[in-house]
Write an enzyme that holds these catalytic residues in place. Structure first.
Site, PDB file in Angstrom:
ATOM      1  N   HIS A 128      23.536  89.039  59.848  1.00 35.01           N
ATOM      2  CA  HIS A 128      24.292  90.113  58.907  1.00 35.01           C
ATOM      3  C   HIS A 128      25.129  90.792  59.515  1.00 35.01           C
ATOM      4  O   HIS A 128      25.405  91.044  60.560  1.00 35.01           O
ATOM      5  CB  HIS A 128      23.131  91.091  58.486  1.00 35.01           C
ATOM      6  CG  HIS A 128      21.906  90.343  57.707  1.00 35.01           C
ATOM      7  ND1 HIS A 128      20.936  89.961  58.751  1.00 35.01           N
ATOM      8  CD2 HIS A 128      21.456  90.266  56.760  1.00 35.01           C
ATOM      9  CE1 HIS A 128      19.995  89.502  57.932  1.00 35.01           C
ATOM     10  NE2 HIS A 128      20.250  89.664  56.610  1.00 35.01           N
ATOM     11  N   LYS A 154      20.939  81.412  56.490  1.00 38.06           N
ATOM     12  CA  LYS A 154      21.346  82.641  55.668  1.00 38.06           C
ATOM     13  C   LYS A 154      22.336  83.477  56.387  1.00 38.06           C
ATOM     14  O   LYS A 154      22.096  83.956  57.580  1.00 38.06           O
ATOM     15  CB  LYS A 154      20.365  83.556  55.171  1.00 38.06           C
ATOM     16  CG  LYS A 154      20.600  84.602  54.447  1.00 38.06           C
ATOM     17  CD  LYS A 154      19.542  85.719  54.193  1.00 38.06           C
ATOM     18  CE  LYS A 154      20.041  87.001  53.715  1.00 38.06           C
ATOM     19  NZ  LYS A 154      19.044  88.047  53.849  1.00 38.06           N
ATOM     20  N   SER A 251      35.772  92.914  29.161  1.00 39.49           N
ATOM     21  CA  SER A 251      36.114  91.511  28.982  1.00 39.49           C
ATOM     22  C   SER A 251      34.887  90.900  29.219  1.00 39.49           C
ATOM     23  O   SER A 251      34.636  89.778  28.589  1.00 39.49           O
ATOM     24  CB  SER A 251      37.425  91.250  29.739  1.00 39.49           C
ATOM     25  OG  SER A 251      38.629  91.853  29.040  1.00 39.49           O
ATOM     26  N   THR A 301      45.023  92.049  34.225  1.00 38.25           N
ATOM     27  CA  THR A 301      45.533  93.124  33.604  1.00 38.25           C
ATOM     28  C   THR A 301      45.856  94.164  34.897  1.00 38.25           C
ATOM     29  O   THR A 301      45.958  93.553  35.999  1.00 38.25           O
ATOM     30  CB  THR A 301      44.157  93.929  32.904  1.00 38.25           C
ATOM     31  OG1 THR A 301      44.623  94.886  32.577  1.00 38.25           O
ATOM     32  CG2 THR A 301      43.045  94.128  33.744  1.00 38.25           C
ATOM     33  N   LYS A 305      49.888  92.246  36.021  1.00 39.45           N
ATOM     34  CA  LYS A 305      50.707  91.319  34.989  1.00 39.45           C
ATOM     35  C   LYS A 305      51.837  90.679  35.519  1.00 39.45           C
ATOM     36  O   LYS A 305      52.129  89.577  34.978  1.00 39.45           O
ATOM     37  CB  LYS A 305      50.802  92.082  33.763  1.00 39.45           C
ATOM     38  CG  LYS A 305      49.404  92.528  33.039  1.00 39.45           C
ATOM     39  CD  LYS A 305      49.667  93.076  31.654  1.00 39.45           C
ATOM     40  CE  LYS A 305      48.269  93.931  31.238  1.00 39.45           C
ATOM     41  NZ  LYS A 305      48.473  94.118  29.870  1.00 39.45           N
ATOM     42  N   ASP A 346      48.917  89.924  24.874  1.00 40.77           N
ATOM     43  CA  ASP A 346      48.827  91.333  24.303  1.00 40.77           C
ATOM     44  C   ASP A 346      49.737  91.361  23.001  1.00 40.77           C
ATOM     45  O   ASP A 346      49.268  92.036  21.974  1.00 40.77           O
ATOM     46  CB  ASP A 346      49.227  92.249  25.453  1.00 40.77           C
ATOM     47  CG  ASP A 346      48.441  92.614  26.490  1.00 40.77           C
ATOM     48  OD1 ASP A 346      47.097  92.420  26.153  1.00 40.77           O
ATOM     49  OD2 ASP A 346      48.933  93.062  27.506  1.00 40.77           O
ATOM     50  N   ALA A 378      52.406  98.105  27.639  1.00 44.78           N
ATOM     51  CA  ALA A 378      51.982  97.870  26.227  1.00 44.78           C
ATOM     52  C   ALA A 378      53.197  97.831  25.182  1.00 44.78           C
ATOM     53  O   ALA A 378      53.269  96.890  24.222  1.00 44.78           O
ATOM     54  CB  ALA A 378      50.891  98.578  25.759  1.00 44.78           C
ATOM     55  N   MET A 436      44.256 109.600  24.434  1.00 43.94           N
ATOM     56  CA  MET A 436      43.192 108.671  25.227  1.00 43.94           C
ATOM     57  C   MET A 436      42.182 109.777  25.944  1.00 43.94           C
ATOM     58  O   MET A 436      42.477 110.787  26.407  1.00 43.94           O
ATOM     59  CB  MET A 436      43.647 107.880  26.357  1.00 43.94           C
ATOM     60  CG  MET A 436      42.897 106.703  26.721  1.00 43.94           C
ATOM     61  SD  MET A 436      43.856 105.642  27.760  1.00 43.94           S
ATOM     62  CE  MET A 436      43.872 106.081  29.360  1.00 43.94           C
ATOM     63  N   GLY A 482      43.215 100.525  18.462  1.00 41.95           N
ATOM     64  CA  GLY A 482      43.271  99.753  19.453  1.00 41.95           C
ATOM     65  C   GLY A 482      42.303  98.757  19.908  1.00 41.95           C
ATOM     66  O   GLY A 482      42.513  97.672  20.499  1.00 41.95           O
ATOM     67  N   GLN A 489      43.685  90.028  20.894  1.00 43.17           N
ATOM     68  CA  GLN A 489      43.898  89.544  22.176  1.00 43.17           C
ATOM     69  C   GLN A 489      43.093  88.855  22.914  1.00 43.17           C
ATOM     70  O   GLN A 489      43.170  87.547  23.303  1.00 43.17           O
ATOM     71  CB  GLN A 489      45.076  90.307  22.918  1.00 43.17           C
ATOM     72  CG  GLN A 489      43.969  91.277  23.914  1.00 43.17           C
ATOM     73  CD  GLN A 489      43.377  90.859  24.944  1.00 43.17           C
ATOM     74  OE1 GLN A 489      43.710  89.858  25.702  1.00 43.17           O
ATOM     75  NE2 GLN A 489      42.158  91.417  25.369  1.00 43.17           N
TER      76      GLN A 489
HETATM   77  P1  NAP Z   1      52.119 102.403  30.839  1.00 47.99           P
HETATM   78  O1  NAP Z   1      52.963 101.166  31.317  1.00 47.99           O
HETATM   79  O2  NAP Z   1      51.539 103.198  32.269  1.00 47.99           O
HETATM   80  O3  NAP Z   1      52.973 103.220  30.306  1.00 47.99           O
HETATM   81  C1  NAP Z   1      52.626 104.569  29.835  1.00 47.99           C
HETATM   82  C2  NAP Z   1      53.342 104.958  28.790  1.00 47.99           C
HETATM   83  O4  NAP Z   1      52.613 106.519  28.109  1.00 47.99           O
HETATM   84  C3  NAP Z   1      54.711 105.394  29.076  1.00 47.99           C
HETATM   85  O5  NAP Z   1      55.752 105.339  27.966  1.00 47.99           O
HETATM   86  C4  NAP Z   1      54.711 107.149  29.435  1.00 47.99           C
HETATM   87  O6  NAP Z   1      55.949 107.770  29.413  1.00 47.99           O
HETATM   88  C5  NAP Z   1      53.866 107.452  28.395  1.00 47.99           C
HETATM   89  N1  NAP Z   1      52.896 108.752  28.541  1.00 47.99           N
HETATM   90  C6  NAP Z   1      51.795 108.732  29.611  1.00 47.99           C
HETATM   91  N2  NAP Z   1      51.476 109.941  29.463  1.00 47.99           N
HETATM   92  C7  NAP Z   1      52.214 110.691  28.822  1.00 47.99           C
HETATM   93  C8  NAP Z   1      52.154 111.732  28.221  1.00 47.99           C
HETATM   94  N3  NAP Z   1      51.428 112.979  28.753  1.00 47.99           N
HETATM   95  N4  NAP Z   1      53.082 112.395  27.481  1.00 47.99           N
HETATM   96  C9  NAP Z   1      53.928 111.540  26.934  1.00 47.99           C
HETATM   97  N5  NAP Z   1      54.039 109.992  27.389  1.00 47.99           N
HETATM   98  C10 NAP Z   1      53.033 109.806  28.303  1.00 47.99           C
HETATM   99  O7  NAP Z   1      50.789 102.084  30.238  1.00 47.99           O
HETATM  100  P2  NAP Z   1      50.721 100.891  29.380  1.00 47.99           P
HETATM  101  O8  NAP Z   1      49.989  99.571  30.015  1.00 47.99           O
HETATM  102  O9  NAP Z   1      51.651 100.627  28.628  1.00 47.99           O
HETATM  103  O10 NAP Z   1      49.295 101.503  28.400  1.00 47.99           O
HETATM  104  C11 NAP Z   1      49.493 102.463  27.249  1.00 47.99           C
HETATM  105  C12 NAP Z   1      48.660 102.478  26.528  1.00 47.99           C
HETATM  106  O11 NAP Z   1      48.409 101.386  25.769  1.00 47.99           O
HETATM  107  C13 NAP Z   1      47.346 102.980  26.922  1.00 47.99           C
HETATM  108  O12 NAP Z   1      46.583 104.054  26.415  1.00 47.99           O
HETATM  109  C14 NAP Z   1      46.217 101.965  26.870  1.00 47.99           C
HETATM  110  O13 NAP Z   1      44.866 102.035  26.586  1.00 47.99           O
HETATM  111  C15 NAP Z   1      47.103 101.134  25.692  1.00 47.99           C
HETATM  112  N6  NAP Z   1      46.666  99.773  25.804  1.00 47.99           N
HETATM  113  C16 NAP Z   1      45.920  99.011  24.846  1.00 47.99           C
HETATM  114  C17 NAP Z   1      45.669  97.717  24.778  1.00 47.99           C
HETATM  115  C18 NAP Z   1      44.617  96.977  23.470  1.00 47.99           C
HETATM  116  O14 NAP Z   1      44.373  96.081  23.793  1.00 47.99           O
HETATM  117  N7  NAP Z   1      44.348  97.976  22.792  1.00 47.99           N
HETATM  118  C19 NAP Z   1      46.353  96.695  25.636  1.00 47.99           C
HETATM  119  C20 NAP Z   1      47.193  97.288  26.674  1.00 47.99           C
HETATM  120  C21 NAP Z   1      47.184  98.796  26.546  1.00 47.99           C
HETATM  121  P3  NAP Z   1      56.836 107.938  30.533  1.00 47.99           P
HETATM  122  O15 NAP Z   1      57.613 106.589  30.531  1.00 47.99           O
HETATM  123  O16 NAP Z   1      57.607 109.000  30.152  1.00 47.99           O
HETATM  124  O17 NAP Z   1      55.912 108.034  31.688  1.00 47.99           O
END
Ligand code: NAP
Length: 518
Positions: A128, A154, A251, A301, A305, A346, A378, A436, A482, A489
């Protein structure tokens, strides 16, 4: 056969017996009596426990672990030796003795003498390391087999990264049923499941989460119900979600439920690949250089990515054109000769969720006026999909410079989030994390902007009904959640992985169940 083994770790005989009864009920295939856990251990207690355990008819390992190798109660070598030799006399199927102690003259000789006098008991030699991987794992197995050729060898070592697991897999590939190789800790979880595919002698699980005897040990329920332990064999194809962290991912719940429903010999695993591009590359190299692991596909994820895209690009592999445009790959498949293909499900998931609610085909999104709130990953995927079919998109983002640069890349309009009140769109899509959980009382859109002829799509799926969606419904608008994007997806990934249509009803049920639980 790989025995699904439950360590029995009660402090007294009553709790040991309760654990044995529970282990049998949950489908244990072997019991390991961790006698070192029993307080004031003596041979009378051992005798009573073995007699009780034998009634189950399950094969029995007796272990009395040295504290130096993770044992409890700081038992002396004399007591440990006495317990192991007595277990042999009492007809235990196996005893587990630390290799380091077996090679000590008096200790080892006493064990060997007892073994040669007994007809039944076999020896497991173990080593171990609770700090990290062994430096030369192969030589440890060679030494163990040289010391006692009939032994089962083992090792259990701490995986400080998922990439530490692959030497254990190499050992199992080489020795199969003669060996046990377990990677402890959260980064080693997959070694406990893959053990069966590689025909290890055993793998451990616990009945209850609070009864684990090593870090990363899964419950027998998770092994059987979530990771489909009973169907795993040498032909099982492996899939998984690559993420850091990965524990929150639904997932595995969802894809395994679909594999189960379709009676597929496939298992989907959580793959915690900590770090960045370098660790991601190392992980994929480890996979592709071991075709016998039969990994056939990955969901990818946060934060990997872009790493997935770069990996596939550097290897000269095919990447779906829209995934290149988006700059992110969230699905990898591994085909013949370990050739990799990169996709982005996505955008497809989002487009399908939207068009299903609208009752239209993707191309009918052409000319639709869409407001996308957010400019992160996203948003990028969804904007690429919308622009591809000719929708007219305006991006609203808190950091306006990001909105501008995304807009100039994809040929759309952009504005700051404060201008959202001026928007006049047929479709509004929230791609920020506003609303969220735990900040579920926030919405990116003032109520006065909502109209009944609008489609309102929130990519956030935790909570399932965000404030934005509730207010949009109240205003009479059609809504897309969402969860629907996630479901679509995942269906797309299932198809890419298996070349078959996804069982949608199962996918829905499993998604909503998992989202409700997490
Ligand atoms: P990300 O790349 O970190 O982008 C976050 C975005 O949210 C940016 O535009 C950011 O603005 C904005 N934001 C964060 N906090 C904020 C606040 N307090 N006020 C105003 N704007 C704010 O994240 P992401 O991967 O794109 O994910 C974004 C959302 O998509 C998440 O909630 C996630 O759950 C959802 N999502 C869902 C799926 C699905 O299958 N349903 C898949 C992927 C993602 P700034 O540029 O100004 O920072």
């Amino acid at each position: 056969m790989t025995y699904l083994t439950i360590p029995i770790s009660g402090k007294d005989l009553t709790s040991c017996k309760e654990q044995i009864t529970a282990a049998v009920k949950t489908g244990a295939e072997m019991l390991e009596l961790r006698t070192d856990y029993i307080e004031a251990l003596n041979t009378d207690k051992l005798r009573e426990l073995i007699a009780f355990a034998k009634k189950t008819a399950l094969p029995l390992i007796v272990t009395c672990r040295d504290t130096a190798q993770g044992g409890q109660n700081n038992l002396s070598p004399a007591v440990r030796g006495q317990i192991l030799t007595e277990a042999i006399k009492l007809g235990a199927d196996f005893i587990d003795c630390e290799y380091a102690n077996f090679t000590k003259k008096d200790f080892g000789e006493a064990i060997q003498k007892a073994l040669s006098a007994a007809s039944k008991t076999k020896l497991i030699l173990s080593a171990h390391n609770f700090n990290g991987a062994f430096e030369d794992l192969d030589s440890i197995y060679e030494k163990m087999f040289a010391a006692f050729p009939a032994a089962i060898a083992k090792t259990a070592y701490q995986a400080n990264h998922i990439n530490d697991c692959f030497t254990a897999f190499d050992i199992l590939k080489k020795y199969g049923n003669k060996a046990i190789a377990i990677c402890m800790g959260p980064a080693g979880i997959i070694s406990r499941i893959i053990a069966k595919k590689l025909d290890a002698f055993l793998t451990f699980a616990s009945v209850e989460e609070n009864q684990t005897t090593a870090q990363g040990q899964l419950t027998i329920e998770k092994m059987k119900k979530l990771y489909r332990f009973d169907i795993i064999n040498s032909k099982t194809e492996l899939f998984g979600v690559i993420a850091d962290p990965v524990g929150h991912s639904i997932s595995p719940d969802v894809l395994n439920a679909c594999f189960e429903a379709e009676k597929m010999n496939r298992v989907y695993l959580p793959l915690w690949v900590a770090g960045g591009q370098m660790e991601f590359n190392e992980f994929l190299d480890n996979i592709t250089t071991r075709p016998w692991l039969d990994f056939r596909g990955f969901s990818v994820t946060i934060p990997h990515k872009t790493s997935a895209l770069e990996y596939a690009r550097a290897k000269g592999e095919y990447i779906e054109p829209l995934a290149v445009k988006i700059g992110a790959v969230n699905t990898l498949t591994i085909g013949l000769n370990e050739r990799i293909t990169g996709y982005n499900s996505d955008y497809a998931g989002a487009m399908d969720a939207l068009t299903q609610v609208m009752g239209i085909k993707r191309k009918q999104l052409h000319s639709k006026i869409v407001a996308v709130i957010g400019a992160g990953g996203a948003a990028r995927a969804i904007i690429a999909g919308l622009v591809d079919v000719g929708a007219k998109v305006t991006i609203y983002n808190r950091t306006v410079s990001k909105a501008h640069s995304l807009a100039s890349e994809f040929g759309c309009h952009s504005a700051g989030l404060e201008d959202i009140e001026k928007m006049d769109a047929q479709i509004v899509i929230n791609c920020t994390s506003i609303g969220m959980s735990p900040n579920a009382d926030a919405s990116p859109l003032p109520v006065k902007c909502l109209r009944k002829d609008m489609i309102v799509f929130d990519t956030v799926y935790n909570p399932l009904q965000t404030l934005l969606l509730k207010q949009a419904k109240q205003a009479g608008a059609k809504t897309v959640s969402g969860a629907e994007m996630f479901i679509n997806q995942a269906a797309e990934q299932f198809k890419l992985f298996t070349h078959k249509d996804c069982p949608m009803e199962i996918l829905h049920q499993a998604t909503f169940k998992a989202l409700g639980e997490k």
